[in-house]
Each structure stands twice: as C-alpha cells, then as structure tokens.
Design a protein around this motif. Structure first.
Motif, PDB file in Angstrom:
ATOM      1  N   UNK A  95       0.824  -1.219   0.000  1.00 41.84           N
ATOM      2  CA  UNK A  95       0.000   0.000   0.000  1.00 41.84           C
ATOM      3  C   UNK A  95       0.853   1.261   0.000  1.00 41.84           C
ATOM      4  N   UNK A  96       1.898   1.281   0.827  1.00 34.02           N
ATOM      5  CA  UNK A  96       2.756   2.465   0.903  1.00 34.02           C
ATOM      6  C   UNK A  96       3.497   2.698  -0.416  1.00 34.02           C
ATOM      7  N   UNK A  97       3.961   1.625  -1.042  1.00 28.68           N
ATOM      8  CA  UNK A  97       4.687   1.754  -2.305  1.00 28.68           C
ATOM      9  C   UNK A  97       3.768   2.240  -3.413  1.00 28.68           C
ATOM     10  N   UNK A 110      -7.073  -5.104  -0.988  1.00 30.42           N
ATOM     11  CA  UNK A 110      -5.759  -5.738  -1.153  1.00 30.42           C
ATOM     12  C   UNK A 110      -5.773  -7.035  -0.360  1.00 30.42           C
ATOM     13  N   UNK A 111      -5.529  -8.141  -1.064  1.00 33.68           N
ATOM     14  CA  UNK A 111      -5.483  -9.441  -0.400  1.00 33.68           C
ATOM     15  C   UNK A 111      -4.139 -10.096  -0.686  1.00 33.68           C
ATOM     16  N   UNK A 112      -3.564 -10.708   0.351  1.00 41.86           N
ATOM     17  CA  UNK A 112      -2.311 -11.458   0.247  1.00 41.86           C
ATOM     18  C   UNK A 112      -2.545 -12.781   0.942  1.00 41.86           C
ATOM     19  N   UNK A 113      -2.271 -13.904   0.239  1.00 45.07           N
ATOM     20  CA  UNK A 113      -2.472 -15.209   0.843  1.00 45.07           C
ATOM     21  C   UNK A 113      -1.525 -16.229   0.219  1.00 45.07           C
ATOM     22  N   UNK A 114      -1.403 -17.358   0.887  1.00 39.10           N
ATOM     23  CA  UNK A 114      -0.538 -18.437   0.424  1.00 39.10           C
ATOM     24  C   UNK A 114      -1.198 -19.160  -0.740  1.00 39.10           C
ATOM     25  N   UNK A 115      -0.414 -19.470  -1.760  1.00 38.42           N
ATOM     26  CA  UNK A 115      -0.920 -20.247  -2.889  1.00 38.42           C
ATOM     27  C   UNK A 115      -0.909 -21.709  -2.483  1.00 38.42           C
ATOM     28  N   UNK A 116      -2.075 -22.297  -2.296  1.00 40.02           N
ATOM     29  CA  UNK A 116      -2.174 -23.687  -1.825  1.00 40.02           C
ATOM     30  C   UNK A 116      -2.455 -24.647  -2.971  1.00 40.02           C
ATOM     31  N   UNK A 117      -1.856 -24.391  -4.107  1.00 35.97           N
ATOM     32  CA  UNK A 117      -1.973 -25.291  -5.242  1.00 35.97           C
ATOM     33  C   UNK A 117      -1.327 -26.625  -4.854  1.00 35.97           C
ATOM     34  N   UNK A 118      -1.946 -27.707  -5.246  1.00 37.66           N
ATOM     35  CA  UNK A 118      -1.460 -29.024  -4.815  1.00 37.66           C
ATOM     36  C   UNK A 118      -0.240 -29.509  -5.590  1.00 37.66           C
ATOM     37  N   UNK A 123       4.996 -24.746  -3.993  1.00 38.75           N
ATOM     38  CA  UNK A 123       5.363 -24.451  -2.626  1.00 38.75           C
ATOM     39  C   UNK A 123       6.050 -23.095  -2.546  1.00 38.75           C
ATOM     40  N   UNK A 124       5.859 -22.431  -1.431  1.00 38.31           N
ATOM     41  CA  UNK A 124       6.459 -21.125  -1.172  1.00 38.31           C
ATOM     42  C   UNK A 124       6.062 -20.088  -2.222  1.00 38.31           C
ATOM     43  N   UNK A 125       4.779 -20.077  -2.552  1.00 37.36           N
ATOM     44  CA  UNK A 125       4.280 -19.052  -3.473  1.00 37.36           C
ATOM     45  C   UNK A 125       3.228 -18.216  -2.760  1.00 37.36           C
ATOM     46  N   UNK A 126       3.227 -16.944  -3.073  1.00 32.34           N
ATOM     47  CA  UNK A 126       2.289 -15.994  -2.475  1.00 32.34           C
ATOM     48  C   UNK A 126       1.423 -15.418  -3.583  1.00 32.34           C
ATOM     49  N   UNK A 127       0.145 -15.304  -3.313  1.00 29.43           N
ATOM     50  CA  UNK A 127      -0.785 -14.656  -4.238  1.00 29.43           C
ATOM     51  C   UNK A 127      -1.130 -13.274  -3.707  1.00 29.43           C
ATOM     52  N   UNK A 128      -1.189 -12.322  -4.627  1.00 28.49           N
ATOM     53  CA  UNK A 128      -1.548 -10.945  -4.279  1.00 28.49           C
ATOM     54  C   UNK A 128      -2.650 -10.518  -5.239  1.00 28.49           C
ATOM     55  N   UNK A 129      -3.732  -9.989  -4.699  1.00 29.14           N
ATOM     56  CA  UNK A 129      -4.814  -9.445  -5.520  1.00 29.14           C
ATOM     57  C   UNK A 129      -5.049  -8.002  -5.098  1.00 29.14           C
ATOM     58  N   UNK A 142     -10.878  -2.506 -11.179  1.00 27.70           N
ATOM     59  CA  UNK A 142     -10.121  -3.564 -11.833  1.00 27.70           C
ATOM     60  C   UNK A 142      -9.344  -4.321 -10.773  1.00 27.70           C
ATOM     61  N   UNK A 143      -9.032  -5.576 -11.077  1.00 27.93           N
ATOM     62  CA  UNK A 143      -8.257  -6.395 -10.142  1.00 27.93           C
ATOM     63  C   UNK A 143      -7.024  -6.917 -10.867  1.00 27.93           C
ATOM     64  N   UNK A 144      -5.900  -6.761 -10.217  1.00 30.02           N
ATOM     65  CA  UNK A 144      -4.635  -7.311 -10.708  1.00 30.02           C
ATOM     66  C   UNK A 144      -4.237  -8.429  -9.761  1.00 30.02           C
ATOM     67  N   UNK A 145      -4.025  -9.620 -10.308  1.00 26.11           N
ATOM     68  CA  UNK A 145      -3.600 -10.754  -9.477  1.00 26.11           C
ATOM     69  C   UNK A 145      -2.197 -11.165  -9.881  1.00 26.11           C
ATOM     70  N   UNK A 146      -1.347 -11.323  -8.869  1.00 24.78           N
ATOM     71  CA  UNK A 146       0.055 -11.665  -9.090  1.00 24.78           C
ATOM     72  C   UNK A 146       0.387 -12.880  -8.248  1.00 24.78           C
ATOM     73  N   UNK A 147       1.124 -13.822  -8.839  1.00 25.01           N
ATOM     74  CA  UNK A 147       1.613 -14.987  -8.104  1.00 25.01           C
ATOM     75  C   UNK A 147       3.127 -14.886  -8.066  1.00 25.01           C
TER      76      UNK A 147
END
Length: 148
Positions: A95-97, A110-118, A123-129, A142-147
């Motif tokens: 948010x600050x950036x 703004x949502x940040x969560x762990x990517x729980x893809x099987x 592993x060790x991936x973060x999703x940001x929306x 609009x929504x931007x989603x980044x993995x």
C-alpha cells in the motif's frame, strides 16, 4: 389594498462538464518491437496502468538503479514462514509503495495469501490481488492478481 407577496422564480440548473480526460500513453511491458516500424509497442490508459502496477509490485527494493525505494520486498519473504504478521507487513508495504509511486489509482481492496496449489512446484508461493480504481474513474474497478 392587499399587497402581492414577492415571488422568486427558480430556473432548473444546467450542469456543464468542463473536465477533459487525456489519454495516458506509455511503453508496453514486456518490451517488444513494434511491427509498424517503431522501436517499442505502446499501450494506453488502463492496460498501461495495470502493467506499471505489476512492475512496481514485482520489482525488488534496491533493484532499480537510482531509485532504491522503488518496489516491494517480496522475493526476500518467500521462504519465511507465512504468518499473519508477515502478511500484514506485506500489505502495508504494498500500500505504501503504490501510494508513493502510482498516484493515478486508489486501492479498494488488497489481499495477500498463500498459494495452496497441490502441485509440487507451488510451494512457497504468495498470491496478491489488488483491486483498484482510477482516480478519474472511481466506479470502474479492476483487479490485478500476481503470483510470486
């Protein structure tokens, strides 16, 4: 003789739109050669802002020369335990950036969560929306989603 009270006539208001919106222009990302004889392809408006926002979030702080505060520390956080304090810290930094470097938008969610893809490679991936609206068009979200 009775006096006639004074009456005031109100006419309907006419609203005149005086604001003019200019088209936002810039170089597209990733850089590709323009097929029309130019050097780089160009983008305009919302697509350009979305690509700039993606670059801003995916650039590691200190990576860009002459702008040490540009970007977010995401890659350095990938192998840390994903706790609530880490997530809230990432949200605060994102948010600050964005507030500092992309002043044409307003973040609505703004949502940040762990990517729980099987799959094993997830592993060790973060999703940001990031859900946002342009300041000039506040009702167009609009929504931007980044993995990462």
């Amino acid at each position: 003789m009775a006096s006639i009270p004074e009456t005031t006539l109100y006419t309907p208001l006419q609203f005149v739109t005086t604001s003019q919106s200019e088209e936002i222009k810039g170089v597209s990302y990733p850089l590709t050669k323009d097929g029309e004889g130019g050097f780089f392809t160009r983008q305009t408006d919302t697509k350009l802002i979305q690509n700039n926002l993606r670059q801003l979030i995916l650039t590691e702080k200190g990576e860009r020369p002459m702008q040490p505060n540009f970007g977010v520390r995401l890659r350095s956080k990938l192998f840390e335990p994903l706790t609530q304090s880490l997530i809230s810290g990432l949200k605060k930094e994102i948010k600050a950036t964005i507030k500092q470097y992309e002043q044409r938008i307003r973040i609505t969610d703004l949502r940040v969560w762990e990517d729980k893809d099987s799959s094993a490679h997830a592993y060790n991936r973060i999703r940001i929306a990031v859900t946002y609206s342009l300041i000039e068009l506040p009702f167009h979200k609009q929504t931007l989603e980044i993995i990462v």
